[in-house]
Design a protein around this motif. Sequence first.
Motif, short mmCIF file in Angstrom:
data_model
loop_
_atom_site.label_atom_id
_atom_site.label_comp_id
_atom_site.label_asym_id
_atom_site.label_seq_id
_atom_site.Cartn_x
_atom_site.Cartn_y
_atom_site.Cartn_z
N GLY A 120 -71.80 3.05 9.75
CA GLY A 120 -73.18 3.14 10.20
C GLY A 120 -74.01 1.91 9.92
N PHE A 121 -73.36 0.74 9.86
CA PHE A 121 -74.08 -0.49 9.50
C PHE A 121 -74.47 -1.35 10.71
CE2 PHE A 121 -71.56 -0.60 5.24
CZ PHE A 121 -72.37 0.41 4.73
N LEU A 133 -82.30 9.22 16.71
CA LEU A 133 -81.32 9.56 17.74
C LEU A 133 -79.96 9.86 17.11
CD1 LEU A 133 -82.22 6.74 20.31
CD2 LEU A 133 -82.99 9.13 20.32
N ASP A 134 -79.11 10.53 17.86
CA ASP A 134 -77.75 10.85 17.40
C ASP A 134 -76.95 9.56 17.21
OD1 ASP A 134 -75.51 12.61 16.85
OD2 ASP A 134 -74.71 11.94 18.78
N THR A 135 -76.41 9.37 16.01
CA THR A 135 -75.69 8.13 15.71
C THR A 135 -74.88 8.30 14.44
OG1 THR A 135 -75.96 5.73 15.52
CG2 THR A 135 -77.53 7.09 14.31
N PHE A 136 -74.21 7.22 14.02
CA PHE A 136 -73.53 7.21 12.73
C PHE A 136 -74.54 6.81 11.65
CE2 PHE A 136 -70.02 6.03 15.70
CZ PHE A 136 -69.30 7.20 15.57
N ILE A 137 -74.67 7.64 10.65
CA ILE A 137 -75.60 7.36 9.54
C ILE A 137 -74.80 6.75 8.40
CG2 ILE A 137 -77.18 8.42 7.87
CD1 ILE A 137 -77.55 10.69 9.95
N PRO A 138 -75.33 5.69 7.74
CA PRO A 138 -74.61 5.09 6.60
C PRO A 138 -74.15 6.18 5.64
CG PRO A 138 -76.52 3.76 7.14
CD PRO A 138 -76.60 4.99 8.02
N ALA A 139 -72.91 6.04 5.19
CA ALA A 139 -72.22 7.15 4.52
C ALA A 139 -72.90 7.63 3.23
CB ALA A 139 -70.78 6.75 4.24
N THR A 140 -73.41 6.73 2.41
CA THR A 140 -74.01 7.19 1.15
C THR A 140 -75.30 7.97 1.39
OG1 THR A 140 -72.95 5.43 -0.15
CG2 THR A 140 -74.89 6.46 -1.10
N GLY A 272 -70.83 9.71 -5.29
CA GLY A 272 -69.58 9.07 -4.87
C GLY A 272 -68.72 9.92 -3.96
N PRO A 273 -68.35 11.13 -4.37
CA PRO A 273 -67.53 11.98 -3.50
C PRO A 273 -68.22 12.32 -2.18
CG PRO A 273 -67.56 12.84 -5.74
CD PRO A 273 -68.58 11.75 -5.70
N MET A 274 -69.56 12.39 -2.20
CA MET A 274 -70.30 12.71 -0.98
C MET A 274 -70.27 11.55 0.02
SD MET A 274 -71.05 15.76 -1.22
CE MET A 274 -71.75 15.71 0.43
N THR A 275 -70.21 10.33 -0.49
CA THR A 275 -70.09 9.16 0.39
C THR A 275 -68.80 9.26 1.21
OG1 THR A 275 -71.35 7.76 -1.12
CG2 THR A 275 -69.89 6.64 0.44
N ILE A 276 -67.72 9.64 0.54
CA ILE A 276 -66.43 9.76 1.23
C ILE A 276 -66.46 10.93 2.22
CG2 ILE A 276 -63.98 10.27 0.89
CD1 ILE A 276 -64.22 8.71 -1.78
N ALA A 277 -67.06 12.04 1.82
CA ALA A 277 -67.16 13.19 2.72
C ALA A 277 -67.94 12.84 3.98
CB ALA A 277 -67.82 14.37 1.99
N ALA A 278 -69.04 12.09 3.80
CA ALA A 278 -69.86 11.68 4.95
C ALA A 278 -69.10 10.73 5.86
CB ALA A 278 -71.15 11.04 4.46
#
Length: 291
Positions: A120-121, A133-140, A272-278
């Motif tokens: 998401g960068f 809008l619908d898009t990729f959100i930075p994981a963290t 940390g684990p949530m970053t990977i899940a996202a």
Amino acid sequence: MQILDGQLVSRATKDELKLKVAQLVTEGKKIPHLAAVLVGSNGASETYVGAKVKACGEIGFKSTLIRLEEDISENKLLSVIDDLNLDQDIDGILVQLPLPKHISDEKVINTILPSKDVDGFHPANVGKMVQGLDTFIPATPYGIMLMLEHYKIETKGKHAVVIGRSNIVGRPMSILLSQSAPYGNCTVTITHSHTKNLAEICRSADIIVAALGIPEFVKEDMVKEGAIIIDVGITRVPDASKKSGFALKGDVDFKAVSPKCSFITPVPGGVGPMTIAALMKNTFKACIDKL
């Protein structure tokens, strides 16, 4: 005080994705495929990439890990990304940061196709995020929002203070918390290294997101009773009592601060684990968007 357990929420998120992948298999459809590019042999980066590849396996995604030498030229790395862009089987591309100093992060991020930019960068995805809008959100930041949703934490009308203004966490976090959305609608203050009266500003916060990379920076006297604390920091600090020789510390003095909080994330085991899940959710979306 309640611990926001990132391991628990991450596991629930991955279990949900695992069921969705099984459904794709049943229907004979394409399985999500993540390509991870690791340049050099930075210890922390090795750990992060390893965790991402492991998560793919747990969920049922395909994954490809591309290891490149530390001294690879910028043009060669961009060529590798171009090849991944053209590979129809690859849904998501992540290039693990930080990169060696001779390589421009900006050029690398801009070379990844927005449709495969699961970190998401890319500016195109950042622009969509800003517009809601619908898009990729930075994981963290995305992972933090998923955690707030899981624990049904009321955010509407609250004052959120974000410490840190990076493009990876601080800025997108401020946008998501301020958006008109179920777990947004906050009044957000972004603070940084030039902010005056930082402790005073933090004491007014209902929610603090600490993302500056300084171990135990947020002290007990910076936090009001009942605050919600999201600790994004994770720094290796030398510790002779540990087998590894180091301990992992967050940006918040957990021992002193936690008794005052209504909710707080631990380090490790929180964001940390949530970053990977996202990241996994973004990769699934990248695949589904093409079907």
